[in-house]
Write an enzyme that holds these catalytic residues in place. Structure first.
Site, PDB file in Angstrom:
ATOM      1  N   THR A 120       0.829  -1.216   0.000  1.00 25.26           N
ATOM      2  CA  THR A 120       0.000   0.000   0.000  1.00 25.26           C
ATOM      3  C   THR A 120       0.860   1.261   0.000  1.00 25.26           C
ATOM      4  N   THR A 154       5.022  11.416   7.530  1.00 27.92           N
ATOM      5  CA  THR A 154       5.242  11.341   8.972  1.00 27.92           C
ATOM      6  C   THR A 154       6.641  11.809   9.366  1.00 27.92           C
ATOM      7  N   ASP A 155       6.783  12.234  10.609  1.00 26.83           N
ATOM      8  CA  ASP A 155       8.114  12.593  11.118  1.00 26.83           C
ATOM      9  C   ASP A 155       8.988  11.362  11.324  1.00 26.83           C
ATOM     10  N   GLU A 156       8.372  10.155  11.297  1.00 27.24           N
ATOM     11  CA  GLU A 156       9.157   8.946  11.580  1.00 27.24           C
ATOM     12  C   GLU A 156      10.206   8.678  10.509  1.00 27.24           C
ATOM     13  N   TYR A 175       7.356   0.327   8.830  1.00 28.75           N
ATOM     14  CA  TYR A 175       6.402   1.405   8.522  1.00 28.75           C
ATOM     15  C   TYR A 175       7.138   2.648   8.037  1.00 28.75           C
ATOM     16  N   SER A 176       8.117   3.133   8.830  1.00 31.66           N
ATOM     17  CA  SER A 176       8.754   4.401   8.450  1.00 31.66           C
ATOM     18  C   SER A 176       9.579   4.243   7.184  1.00 31.66           C
ATOM     19  N   LYS A 213       7.128   4.589   4.370  1.00 31.98           N
ATOM     20  CA  LYS A 213       6.713   5.993   4.188  1.00 31.98           C
ATOM     21  C   LYS A 213       7.859   6.803   3.574  1.00 31.98           C
ATOM     22  N   LEU A 244      -1.593   4.514  20.779  1.00 28.35           N
ATOM     23  CA  LEU A 244      -1.429   4.731  22.229  1.00 28.35           C
ATOM     24  C   LEU A 244      -2.621   5.441  22.895  1.00 28.35           C
ATOM     25  N   TYR A 304       5.208   0.192  26.877  1.00 28.56           N
ATOM     26  CA  TYR A 304       6.373  -0.485  26.298  1.00 28.56           C
ATOM     27  C   TYR A 304       7.670   0.000  26.959  1.00 28.56           C
ATOM     28  N   ARG A 357       7.076  11.430  22.357  1.00 28.86           N
ATOM     29  CA  ARG A 357       6.381  11.758  21.108  1.00 28.86           C
ATOM     30  C   ARG A 357       5.886  13.200  21.218  1.00 28.86           C
ATOM     31  N   ASP A 378       9.496  -4.233  25.402  1.00 34.24           N
ATOM     32  CA  ASP A 378       9.603  -3.074  24.522  1.00 34.24           C
ATOM     33  C   ASP A 378       9.312  -3.462  23.063  1.00 34.24           C
ATOM     34  N   PRO A 397      10.302  -3.787  19.336  1.00 26.88           N
ATOM     35  CA  PRO A 397      11.617  -3.922  18.699  1.00 26.88           C
ATOM     36  C   PRO A 397      11.956  -2.659  17.900  1.00 26.88           C
TER      37      PRO A 397
HETATM   38  P1  NAD Z   1      -5.447   5.048   9.424  1.00 29.50           P
HETATM   39  O1  NAD Z   1      -4.778   3.719   9.533  1.00 29.50           O
HETATM   40  O2  NAD Z   1      -6.378   5.480  10.492  1.00 29.50           O
HETATM   41  O3  NAD Z   1      -6.255   5.138   8.050  1.00 29.50           O
HETATM   42  C1  NAD Z   1      -5.731   4.674   6.845  1.00 29.50           C
HETATM   43  C2  NAD Z   1      -6.850   4.633   5.816  1.00 29.50           C
HETATM   44  O4  NAD Z   1      -6.296   4.205   4.547  1.00 29.50           O
HETATM   45  C3  NAD Z   1      -7.969   3.654   6.154  1.00 29.50           C
HETATM   46  O5  NAD Z   1      -9.231   4.259   5.917  1.00 29.50           O
HETATM   47  C4  NAD Z   1      -7.738   2.490   5.208  1.00 29.50           C
HETATM   48  O6  NAD Z   1      -8.931   1.795   4.857  1.00 29.50           O
HETATM   49  C5  NAD Z   1      -7.126   3.193   4.010  1.00 29.50           C
HETATM   50  N1  NAD Z   1      -6.300   2.298   3.169  1.00 29.50           N
HETATM   51  C6  NAD Z   1      -5.350   1.423   3.596  1.00 29.50           C
HETATM   52  N2  NAD Z   1      -4.831   0.766   2.543  1.00 29.50           N
HETATM   53  C7  NAD Z   1      -5.445   1.259   1.429  1.00 29.50           C
HETATM   54  C8  NAD Z   1      -5.328   0.980   0.050  1.00 29.50           C
HETATM   55  N3  NAD Z   1      -4.461   0.050  -0.419  1.00 29.50           N
HETATM   56  N4  NAD Z   1      -6.113   1.666  -0.820  1.00 29.50           N
HETATM   57  C9  NAD Z   1      -6.990   2.605  -0.355  1.00 29.50           C
HETATM   58  N5  NAD Z   1      -7.166   2.892   0.935  1.00 29.50           N
HETATM   59  C10 NAD Z   1      -6.389   2.231   1.826  1.00 29.50           C
HETATM   60  O7  NAD Z   1      -4.255   6.096   9.241  1.00 29.50           O
HETATM   61  P2  NAD Z   1      -4.129   7.596   9.766  1.00 29.50           P
HETATM   62  O8  NAD Z   1      -3.597   7.564  11.138  1.00 29.50           O
HETATM   63  O9  NAD Z   1      -5.373   8.309   9.448  1.00 29.50           O
HETATM   64  O10 NAD Z   1      -2.952   8.127   8.818  1.00 29.50           O
HETATM   65  C11 NAD Z   1      -3.251   8.738   7.570  1.00 29.50           C
HETATM   66  C12 NAD Z   1      -1.940   9.176   6.918  1.00 29.50           C
HETATM   67  O11 NAD Z   1      -1.261  10.096   7.770  1.00 29.50           O
HETATM   68  C13 NAD Z   1      -0.966   8.032   6.677  1.00 29.50           C
HETATM   69  O12 NAD Z   1      -0.335   8.251   5.423  1.00 29.50           O
HETATM   70  C14 NAD Z   1       0.044   8.143   7.813  1.00 29.50           C
HETATM   71  O13 NAD Z   1       1.311   7.648   7.426  1.00 29.50           O
HETATM   72  C15 NAD Z   1       0.063   9.648   8.012  1.00 29.50           C
HETATM   73  N6  NAD Z   1       0.425  10.108   9.375  1.00 29.50           N
HETATM   74  C16 NAD Z   1      -0.243   9.621  10.470  1.00 29.50           C
HETATM   75  C17 NAD Z   1       0.055  10.124  11.735  1.00 29.50           C
HETATM   76  C18 NAD Z   1      -0.665   9.647  12.969  1.00 29.50           C
HETATM   77  O14 NAD Z   1      -0.318  10.057  14.077  1.00 29.50           O
HETATM   78  N7  NAD Z   1      -1.707   8.841  12.858  1.00 29.50           N
HETATM   79  C19 NAD Z   1       1.057  11.104  11.880  1.00 29.50           C
HETATM   80  C20 NAD Z   1       1.720  11.571  10.726  1.00 29.50           C
HETATM   81  C21 NAD Z   1       1.395  11.060   9.484  1.00 29.50           C
HETATM   82  O1  TDX Z   2       0.213  -0.147  23.740  1.00 30.90           O
HETATM   83  C1  TDX Z   2       1.093   0.699  23.496  1.00 30.90           C
HETATM   84  N1  TDX Z   2       2.019   0.998  24.477  1.00 30.90           N
HETATM   85  C2  TDX Z   2       3.020   1.903  24.282  1.00 30.90           C
HETATM   86  O2  TDX Z   2       3.839   2.130  25.190  1.00 30.90           O
HETATM   87  C3  TDX Z   2       1.182   1.388  22.230  1.00 30.90           C
HETATM   88  C4  TDX Z   2       0.194   1.085  21.131  1.00 30.90           C
HETATM   89  C5  TDX Z   2       2.201   2.293  22.075  1.00 30.90           C
HETATM   90  N2  TDX Z   2       3.103   2.543  23.046  1.00 30.90           N
HETATM   91  C6  TDX Z   2       4.167   3.540  22.817  1.00 30.90           C
HETATM   92  C7  TDX Z   2       4.973   3.356  21.551  1.00 30.90           C
HETATM   93  C8  TDX Z   2       5.322   4.784  21.170  1.00 30.90           C
HETATM   94  O3  TDX Z   2       6.469   5.213  21.881  1.00 30.90           O
HETATM   95  O4  TDX Z   2       3.505   4.795  22.659  1.00 30.90           O
HETATM   96  C9  TDX Z   2       4.125   5.605  21.649  1.00 30.90           C
HETATM   97  C10 TDX Z   2       3.121   5.910  20.557  1.00 30.90           C
HETATM   98  O5  TDX Z   2       2.827   4.686  19.888  1.00 30.90           O
HETATM   99  P1  TDX Z   2       1.790   4.644  18.666  1.00 30.90           P
HETATM  100  O6  TDX Z   2       0.501   5.227  19.083  1.00 30.90           O
HETATM  101  O7  TDX Z   2       1.811   3.246  18.116  1.00 30.90           O
HETATM  102  O8  TDX Z   2       2.451   5.700  17.658  1.00 30.90           O
HETATM  103  P2  TDX Z   2       3.873   5.771  16.932  1.00 30.90           P
HETATM  104  O9  TDX Z   2       4.541   4.450  16.886  1.00 30.90           O
HETATM  105  O10 TDX Z   2       4.620   6.913  17.562  1.00 30.90           O
HETATM  106  O11 TDX Z   2       3.401   6.161  15.435  1.00 30.90           O
HETATM  107  C11 TDX Z   2       2.330   7.115  15.249  1.00 30.90           C
HETATM  108  O12 TDX Z   2       2.827   8.401  14.972  1.00 30.90           O
HETATM  109  C12 TDX Z   2       3.418   8.621  13.720  1.00 30.90           C
HETATM  110  C13 TDX Z   2       1.377   6.678  14.123  1.00 30.90           C
HETATM  111  O13 TDX Z   2       0.880   5.374  14.397  1.00 30.90           O
HETATM  112  C14 TDX Z   2       2.045   6.738  12.789  1.00 30.90           C
HETATM  113  O14 TDX Z   2       1.139   6.413  11.752  1.00 30.90           O
HETATM  114  C15 TDX Z   2       2.542   8.141  12.585  1.00 30.90           C
HETATM  115  O15 TDX Z   2       3.238   8.246  11.369  1.00 30.90           O
END
Ligand code: NAD
Ligand code: TDX
Length: 355
Positions: free
Chosen positions: A107, A136-138, A161-162, A165, A201, A218, A225, A291, A293
């Site tokens: 994807t 993303t900042d990741e 993931y990162s 991206k 989280l 973890y 963050r 933690d 990985p």
């Molecule tokens: P999310 O997982 O909540 O939503 C992703 C959406 O994409 C879902 O609706 C899913 O059905 C759709 N999708 C997945 N695969 C697809 C495909 N092959 N074709 C069409 N649709 C598809 O994600 P989110 O947290 O809303 O993140 C959205 C964007 O923002 C992502 O690109 C992510 O990398 C970026 N982002 C997220 C965060 C964060 O904190 N969540 C921070 C910075 C950047």
């Molecule tokens: O159960 C948990 N316990 C825990 O300690 C979960 C789910 C997370 N964590 C920690 C891991 C991270 O240090 O919390 C922090 C945040 O974790 P997530 O919510 O999984 O976010 P992160 O891994 O930072 O990534 C998120 O921010 C950047 C989004 O999922 C990404 O899509 C985005 O790009």
């Protein structure tokens, strides 16, 4: 200021995409149509935009489609005479990328490539169009105790993931430099707010606090963050899409750093107050677990460019954002139960035909 007639949003049924679509319809002067192109994976929930679908009629259109399928993408772009693509769709959860990276490669990398090619084929040399890539900042890797990510920071992705991206970011830049595709990009820090799938989280912890489940922290809980309320990410993207310079990347961040364990204390206090629960009982749910990985230690964004060039500023403080978020989950326990149930996924498949 750029204007568009028909915007295709990918991933608009997910967390940030659905908040973005709601923001544009309800809080901007946008007068055109929006097509939400989404595969409806486990993270995509059509109910998250039920209010918009009923309020905006013909101006909002949903297409169930996969960004990695070129015929589906080309048909949606052509049929809806799309002049801007705002690309959110991705596999987004780091833990899932560790256990099953394949979907992330397909994807996030192949899907972005497919969209870029389809945009080029439809638009040719047009300059009155835009491809905005949400990232993303990741991609910048992990920070020590000091410093912040700038737009010029070298990429150093460390999770599947990162890395996926980062790869998609490079493809978007390459399509601009090589083929002249008009693009903008944003790299944002961690978002929180309504409609966040309860695996990340903040929604996971709120949900576990409300249901009396343990709170899995973890490692030592001291990873940091930088948190941003989702509507402030939406208004940053809108500012970049309408006013940003073509070819440019803008960092978006909350300037709001928290260690996970400190953030959890804020959530515990807020849930205790708003839901009338006992503070000590909630604190007893904290459980330190193995933690993640390759767990990145600290992320922090410098968003000076976005603020000075486009006049962006967040609209809510962290305290206001957390309060609104906890209250939303208190008021929307039915949404949480629905989107995590197997029956809902069956209902989605029965009611939203795959192309
Ligand atoms: P999310 O997982 O909540 O939503 C992703 C959406 O994409 C879902 O609706 C899913 O059905 C759709 N999708 C997945 N695969 C697809 C495909 N092959 N074709 C069409 N649709 C598809 O994600 P989110 O947290 O809303 O993140 C959205 C964007 O923002 C992502 O690109 C992510 O990398 C970026 N982002 C997220 C965060 C964060 O904190 N969540 C921070 C910075 C950047
Ligand atoms: O159960 C948990 N316990 C825990 O300690 C979960 C789910 C997370 N964590 C920690 C891991 C991270 O240090 O919390 C922090 C945040 O974790 P997530 O919510 O999984 O976010 P992160 O891994 O930072 O990534 C998120 O921010 C950047 C989004 O999922 C990404 O899509 C985005 O790009």
């Amino acid at each position: 200021m750029r204007t568009f007639h028909n915007i295709l949003v990918t991933g608009g049924a997910g967390f940030i995409g659905s908040n973005f679509i709601r923001y544009v319809f309800t809080k901007t002067s946008f007068a055109g149509r929006m097509v939400n192109f989404d595969k409806l994976t486990y993270a995509g929930n059509p109910h998250s935009l039920a209010d918009i679908a009923s309020a905006y009629g013909e101006r909002y259109h949903f297409v169930r489609g996969d960004i990695a399928e070129s015929t589906q993408v080309a048909a949606a772009l052509r049929d809806h005479e799309v002049d801007a693509i705002i690309h959110f769709a991705a596999e987004s959860h780091v833990d899932r990328s560790i256990h099953g990276p394949g979907d992330f490669i397909r994807t996030n990398i192949l899907g972005t490539f497919t969209l870029l090619q389809a945009a080029r084929e439809l638009w040719g040399d047009r300059k009155d169009v835009l491809f905005h890539h949400v990232s993303t900042d990741e991609v910048y890797g992990s920070l020590g105790d000091t410093g912040k990510f700038l737009e010029t920071t070298a990429y150093d992705p460390r999770s599947p993931y990162s890395a996926s991206k980062a790869s998609s970011d490079h493809l978007v830049q390459a399509w601009h430099h090589t083929y002249g595709l008009p693009i903008t990009m944003s790299n944002c820090s961690n978002n929180y707010g309504p409609y966040h799938f309860p695996e990340k989280l903040i929604p996971l912890m709120i949900n576990n606090l409300l249901t009396g489940k343990t709170l899995p922290v973890y490692g030592d809980g001291k990873n940091v963050r930088d948190w941003l309320y989702v509507e402030d990410h939406a208004n940053a993207i809108w500012a970049i899409v309408t006013k940003g310079s073509i070819g440019e990347t803008y960092n978006v961040g909350g300037e709001n750093e928290w260690q996970n364990i400190q953030l959890l204390e804020v959530l515990i206090e807020t849930v205790a107050r708003l839901a009338g629960r006992n503070l000590a009982d909630l604190r007893n749910l904290i459980t330190y677990v193995k933690d993640r990985p390759g767990h990145d230690r600290r992320y922090a964004i410098n968003c000076h460019k976005l603020k000075t060039e486009l006049g962006w500023a967040p609209s809510v403080t962290f305290e206001q954002g957390i309060e609104k978020t906890v209250q939303w989950y208190l008021d929307n326990q039915a949404w949480v139960a629905q989107v995590t149930s197997g029956d809902y996924r069956k209902w989605v498949d029965a009611n939203y035909a795959r192309r």
